[in-house]
Design an enzyme around this catalytic site. Structure first.
Site, PDB file in Angstrom:
ATOM      1  N   GLY A  55     -18.377  13.335  48.805  1.00  0.00           N
ATOM      2  CA  GLY A  55     -19.437  12.501  49.361  1.00  0.00           C
ATOM      3  C   GLY A  55     -20.622  12.636  48.440  1.00  0.00           C
ATOM      4  O   GLY A  55     -20.685  13.572  47.638  1.00  0.00           O
ATOM      5  N   GLY A 494      -1.553  -0.992   0.868  1.00  0.00           N
ATOM      6  CA  GLY A 494      -1.881  -1.171  -0.545  1.00  0.00           C
ATOM      7  C   GLY A 494      -1.985   0.127  -1.321  1.00  0.00           C
ATOM      8  O   GLY A 494      -2.365   0.133  -2.494  1.00  0.00           O
ATOM      9  N   SER A 565       1.790   4.548   9.203  1.00  0.00           N
ATOM     10  CA  SER A 565       1.850   5.692  10.137  1.00  0.00           C
ATOM     11  C   SER A 565       0.534   6.476  10.117  1.00  0.00           C
ATOM     12  O   SER A 565       0.491   7.598   9.627  1.00  0.00           O
ATOM     13  CB  SER A 565       3.051   6.588   9.836  1.00  0.00           C
ATOM     14  OG  SER A 565       3.216   6.829   8.464  1.00  0.00           O
TER      15      SER A 565
HETATM   16  N1  LIG Z   1      -4.452  -4.620  11.295  1.00  0.00           N
HETATM   17  C1  LIG Z   1      -3.612  -4.198  10.345  1.00  0.00           C
HETATM   18  N2  LIG Z   1      -3.701  -2.909   9.914  1.00  0.00           N
HETATM   19  C2  LIG Z   1      -2.857  -2.469   8.972  1.00  0.00           C
HETATM   20  N3  LIG Z   1      -1.893  -3.246   8.417  1.00  0.00           N
HETATM   21  C3  LIG Z   1      -1.756  -4.518   8.827  1.00  0.00           C
HETATM   22  C4  LIG Z   1      -2.624  -5.037   9.803  1.00  0.00           C
HETATM   23  N4  LIG Z   1      -2.275  -6.339  10.022  1.00  0.00           N
HETATM   24  C5  LIG Z   1      -1.245  -6.594   9.227  1.00  0.00           C
HETATM   25  N5  LIG Z   1      -0.921  -5.529   8.492  1.00  0.00           N
HETATM   26  C6  LIG Z   1       0.229  -5.448   7.584  1.00  0.00           C
HETATM   27  O1  LIG Z   1       1.198  -4.651   8.262  1.00  0.00           O
HETATM   28  C7  LIG Z   1       1.635  -3.604   7.417  1.00  0.00           C
HETATM   29  C8  LIG Z   1       1.538  -2.251   8.139  1.00  0.00           C
HETATM   30  O2  LIG Z   1       2.517  -2.123   9.083  1.00  0.00           O
HETATM   31  P1  LIG Z   1       3.006  -0.695   9.521  1.00  0.00           P
HETATM   32  O3  LIG Z   1       4.099  -0.911  10.483  1.00  0.00           O
HETATM   33  O4  LIG Z   1       3.275   0.130   8.337  1.00  0.00           O
HETATM   34  O5  LIG Z   1       1.708  -0.133  10.247  1.00  0.00           O
HETATM   35  S1  LIG Z   1       1.592   1.123  11.223  1.00  0.00           S
HETATM   36  O6  LIG Z   1       2.377   2.220  10.623  1.00  0.00           O
HETATM   37  O7  LIG Z   1       2.081   0.741  12.518  1.00  0.00           O
HETATM   38  O8  LIG Z   1       0.161   1.448  11.253  1.00  0.00           O
HETATM   39  C9  LIG Z   1       0.733  -3.536   6.231  1.00  0.00           C
HETATM   40  O9  LIG Z   1       1.617  -3.451   5.147  1.00  0.00           O
HETATM   41  P2  LIG Z   1       1.426  -2.441   3.920  1.00  0.00           P
HETATM   42  O10 LIG Z   1       0.348  -3.069   3.108  1.00  0.00           O
HETATM   43  O11 LIG Z   1       2.752  -2.448   3.229  1.00  0.00           O
HETATM   44  O12 LIG Z   1       1.087  -1.083   4.431  1.00  0.00           O
HETATM   45  C10 LIG Z   1      -0.065  -4.830   6.247  1.00  0.00           C
HETATM   46  O13 LIG Z   1       0.442  -5.699   5.298  1.00  0.00           O
HETATM   47  N1  LIG Z   2       0.107   4.673  -9.166  1.00  0.00           N
HETATM   48  C1  LIG Z   2       0.502   3.667  -8.380  1.00  0.00           C
HETATM   49  N2  LIG Z   2       1.453   3.851  -7.472  1.00  0.00           N
HETATM   50  C2  LIG Z   2       1.845   2.843  -6.666  1.00  0.00           C
HETATM   51  N3  LIG Z   2       1.334   1.595  -6.704  1.00  0.00           N
HETATM   52  C3  LIG Z   2       0.366   1.348  -7.609  1.00  0.00           C
HETATM   53  C4  LIG Z   2      -0.093   2.386  -8.475  1.00  0.00           C
HETATM   54  N4  LIG Z   2      -1.054   1.882  -9.236  1.00  0.00           N
HETATM   55  C5  LIG Z   2      -1.192   0.586  -8.873  1.00  0.00           C
HETATM   56  N5  LIG Z   2      -0.345   0.258  -7.901  1.00  0.00           N
HETATM   57  C6  LIG Z   2      -0.258  -1.075  -7.275  1.00  0.00           C
HETATM   58  O1  LIG Z   2      -0.738  -0.998  -5.954  1.00  0.00           O
HETATM   59  C7  LIG Z   2      -0.053  -1.902  -5.118  1.00  0.00           C
HETATM   60  C8  LIG Z   2       0.526  -1.148  -3.956  1.00  0.00           C
HETATM   61  O2  LIG Z   2       1.117  -2.030  -3.040  1.00  0.00           O
HETATM   62  P1  LIG Z   2       2.264  -1.603  -2.079  1.00  0.00           P
HETATM   63  O3  LIG Z   2       3.266  -0.781  -2.769  1.00  0.00           O
HETATM   64  O4  LIG Z   2       2.727  -2.841  -1.367  1.00  0.00           O
HETATM   65  O5  LIG Z   2       1.459  -0.664  -1.090  1.00  0.00           O
HETATM   66  P2  LIG Z   2       1.783  -0.329   0.412  1.00  0.00           P
HETATM   67  O6  LIG Z   2       3.247  -0.444   0.619  1.00  0.00           O
HETATM   68  O7  LIG Z   2       1.290   1.074   0.561  1.00  0.00           O
HETATM   69  O8  LIG Z   2       0.985  -1.290   1.196  1.00  0.00           O
HETATM   70  C9  LIG Z   2       1.026  -2.560  -5.973  1.00  0.00           C
HETATM   71  O9  LIG Z   2       0.556  -3.806  -6.435  1.00  0.00           O
HETATM   72  C10 LIG Z   2       1.155  -1.584  -7.132  1.00  0.00           C
HETATM   73  O10 LIG Z   2       1.581  -2.235  -8.303  1.00  0.00           O
END
Ligand SMILES: Nc1ncnc2c1ncn2[C@@H]1O[C@H](COP(=O)(O)OS(=O)(=O)O)[C@@H](OP(=O)(O)O)[C@H]1O
Ligand SMILES: Nc1ncnc2c1ncn2[C@@H]1O[C@H](COP(=O)(O)OP(=O)(O)O)[C@@H](O)[C@H]1O
Length: 652
Positions: A55, A494, A565
């Site tokens: 209360g 990336g 992840s």
């Molecule tokens: N909001 C947001 N945040 C992060 N990433 C995004 C998002 N939206 C789309 N994407 C694209 O989805 C890819 C990541 O997916 P994942 O399954 O690896 O993500 S997670 O582990 O569940 O966080 C990721 O790919 P990678 O660049 O290969 O990592 C992105 O291209």
């Molecule tokens: N040392 C490196 N190791 C891995 N990727 C690199 C490196 N230097 C530059 N890059 C560039 O960075 C980008 C990474 O993209 P990607 O492999 O798709 O990343 P993710 O899967 O983590 O999103 C590619 O264009 C790759 O050529």
């Protein structure tokens, strides 16, 4: 006004009926003086009632508690003097003592301390001793109430006679029932302001009884009260000749909240195994329920092995019988393998064993509950891994309405399915609070994040068994001439996960190994196409891919997982699915500025422009690994060199 304080105190101490039942030796210690333990020991022969008050201050809660404490003489001279001075200064009660000031003053003191949400007060009469948990009514009510109520046997629910049942009354009563409190004292307060009108009292009491019946609260005693003027507080009032029930204190002194020993089977959660030498093996703990005698048939849980009690050993010698609350060491007729966290139960009235439950959950952390995330669960003396597999619904504690939910925020209550990594002994909370209530603990911060109660075990838990297979992982690995692995690449979008994983895969393939890449982008097109990028969806995303990776390693493969992840908790969950050495965490370490500079898919630009919400590194967190097996610096080395490091690690 400038009178000696001492004189004021004397005047208060001789105030009419209020001291009638308090004997001089029941005077309580000051917190600075005797310890509370000492006080309780002194009053050991008396039964103890723990209760909570619900209360708001407006309902008269503070006045009720203040007056009860005063009338049972808990107040100390200096507090009384200060109180009297304050009462005069505030002038709220025409020069009389304002008991609310006392409790509010204590509450203010308490709020300066950071950790204590609930104040426990100890007091006693000739008949009984009491511990009252005073839960402040501010917005953290749910958590505070749960803390205070978890050991309480009774709740005093205050209602203002002029207002009747309020939303707050329903909310508090819901939580009371959720926490398994079976006794409510409904204090219909401020009866003086409605002219001690019997009809008002009967109407409110009737409405409350209906509410209590809906909530499954079994015992309700309603008392027409004026806490301020002391009517029906410690003694029955002449103002309510139509009322024949007990005063508040009479009820608190006489109510029987204990369940009969026969109702509850014997339960001993084993705290530790005492084995000083080869000849003695005892199982020590505090009896949670029921009674035990030498010769009793017992069952050890979860193993289900049976034996008989040989001796009940205590520091003061062997006992012929022991009951709930006693700390004992049992020896058994047979050598059973029992370890800490197991439960020894009466064989004829055994507890249940399961690993999946329907539970009520109260979330108490500022970080939300995410289904699928792994927490520690502590129940009795056992701690195991647990996750919420489904939020069935959350409950609006004001209206009891059931609402859909994907996660839970601080102070929210929900009905959930929960899954453990191993079976445990338990009981439904309504049958046994000790073995039916649990807490969830955050695995990183070690903070208590939830309190919960077990409703029942899910039947599916008992009906799904592991199907043995003849060609096992070892056989598959042998035929592929490799050690199955899960290589888990984590890092920002990336950062280079896909690029490096792809190079590793190519090289393994060239070397004649059987490998496979699971890439976030790809898996999200199929298996996980229902998931987005909220925290809870990412948790589920990782949980699923970890399970898939596990199946693939069981098939003898080297799996290369490439997902952002972002959360440590889920990467740990993934790791725990694998055997020692099988899981290799690879942190693709690229600073955000560099990943953004590369912006392979143009996503960072979009995220910065506000077109992609929850983008990792921008407005969604990335928790870098603390102890990854490999850390790859993509600024220092090119992708090929980093892939080679992974290959070298796997070769070792
Ligand atoms: N909001 C947001 N945040 C992060 N990433 C995004 C998002 N939206 C789309 N994407 C694209 O989805 C890819 C990541 O997916 P994942 O399954 O690896 O993500 S997670 O582990 O569940 O966080 C990721 O790919 P990678 O660049 O290969 O990592 C992105 O291209
Ligand atoms: N040392 C490196 N190791 C891995 N990727 C690199 C490196 N230097 C530059 N890059 C560039 O960075 C980008 C990474 O993209 P990607 O492999 O798709 O990343 P993710 O899967 O983590 O999103 C590619 O264009 C790759 O050529």
């Amino acid at each position: 006004m400038e009178q000696a304080e001492r004189g004021d105190v004397d005047a208060i101490e001789t105030m009419g009926s209020v001291v009638a039942f308090a004997s001089p030796e029941s005077r309580l210690p000051s917190p600075a003086g005797d310890s509370i333990a000492g006080y309780l020991q002194q009053h050991e022969h008396k039964s103890l009632l723990r209760f909570i008050t619900c209360g708001s201050v407006d309902d008269g809660k503070s006045t009720l508690i203040g007056r009860l404490l005063h009338d049972t003489r808990l107040l100390f001279d200096d507090q009384l003097a200060a109180l009297d001075a304050d009462s005069r200064r505030h002038g709220t009660q025409n020069g009389e003592i304002d008991f609310a000031l006392l409790v509010d003053g204590l509450a203010a003191e308490r709020e300066q301390g950071i950790t204590i949400d609930v104040a426990y007060r100890f007091f006693g009469t000739e008949k009984r001793k009491f511990i009252v948990a005073d839960c402040p009514g501010h917005e953290q009510y749910t958590r505070n109430m749960a803390t205070g109520a978890s050991t309480a046997a009774l709740a005093v629910v205050l209602v203002d006679a002029r207002k009747g049942l309020l939303t707050q009354t329903r909310r508090h009563s819901y939580i009371v029932s959720l926490l398994g409190i079976r006794h409510v004292l409904l204090a219909v307060n401020k009866m003086d302001l409605v002219g001690f009108d019997q009809a008002v009292f009967e109407r409110i009491a009737g409405e409350y009884r209906e509410l209590a019946a809906q909530l499954g609260i079994e015992h309700v005693t309603a008392v027409p009260l004026s806490a301020l003027h002391g009517h029906n507080l410690t003694e029955r009032s002449a103002q309510t000749p139509w009322y024949h029930g007990p005063s508040v204190l009479e009820h608190l002194e006489s109510v029987d909240t204990e369940r009969s020993a026969a109702e509850l089977g014997f339960r001993l959660p084993v705290q530790w195994v005492n084995r000083p030498n080869q000849d003695f093996r005892g199982f020590a703990g505090t009896i949670a329920a029921g009674t035990v005698r030498p010769g009793d048939e017992i069952v050890a849980l979860p193993s289900g092995r049976r034996s008989q009690v040989q001796r009940i050993v205590t520091a003061d010698g062997d006992l012929e019988v022991a009951g709930a609350g006693q700390a004992v060491t049992l020896t058994l007729a047979d050598e059973l393998d029992i370890s800490r966290g197991d439960v020894i139960a009466n064989a004829a009235q055994s507890a249940q064993v399961a690993d999946q439950f329907a539970v009520h959950l109260l979330w108490m952390d500022t970080q939300p509950l995410l289904p699928g995330r792994s927490y520690w669960l502590k129940i009795g003396a056992r701690t195991v891994s647990a996750s919420i597999t489904e939020i069935k619904h959350k409950v609006d504690v004001n209206s009891q309405a059931q609402l859909a939910a994907k996660h839970l925020e601080l102070n929210e209550v929900a009905y959930c399915n929960l899954s453990l990594d191993q079976p445990i002994a338990f009981e439904a909370y309504l049958d046994n609070r000790e073995l039916g209530s649990f807490i969830l603990i955050d695995r990183q911060s070690h903070a208590t994040v939830a309190a919960g109660t077990v409703d029942f075990a899910l039947r599916r838990a008992g009906n799904i068994h592991w199907q043995p297979v003849d060609v096992d992982k070892a056989a598959r690995a042998r035929s592929k001439h490799q050690k199955p692995r899960c290589v888990w690449f984590t890092g920002l979008s990336g950062s280079g996960k896909s690029t490096i994983a792809n190079l590793v895969d190519k090289q393994l393939h060239a070397l004649g190994h059987h490998s496979f890449v699971l890439d976030g982008d790809n898996v999200r097109h199929g298996l996980n196409k229902d998931l987005g990028f909220t925290d809870e969806d990412r948790v589920e995303n990782i949980r699923r891919v970890a399970e898939v990776a596990k199946l693939m390693t069981d098939a003898g493969l080297i799996v290369l997982v490439s997902f952002i992840s972002p959360f440590r908790a889920e990467r740990r969950l993934a790791r725990e699915l694998f055997e020692d050495g099988e899981f290799v965490e690879v942190f693709v370490d690229t600073p955000l500025a560099e990943a953004e500079r590369r912006d392979v898919k143009g996503l960072y630009a979009k995220a910065r422009a506000g077109k992609i919400p929850n983008f990792t590194g921008i407005d969604s967190p990335y928790e870098a690994p603390e102890a990854a097996e490999l850390q790859l610096d993509t600024l220092e080395h090119d992708a090929q060199a980093l892939a080679q490091r992974v290959i070298d690690y796997l070769r070792d």
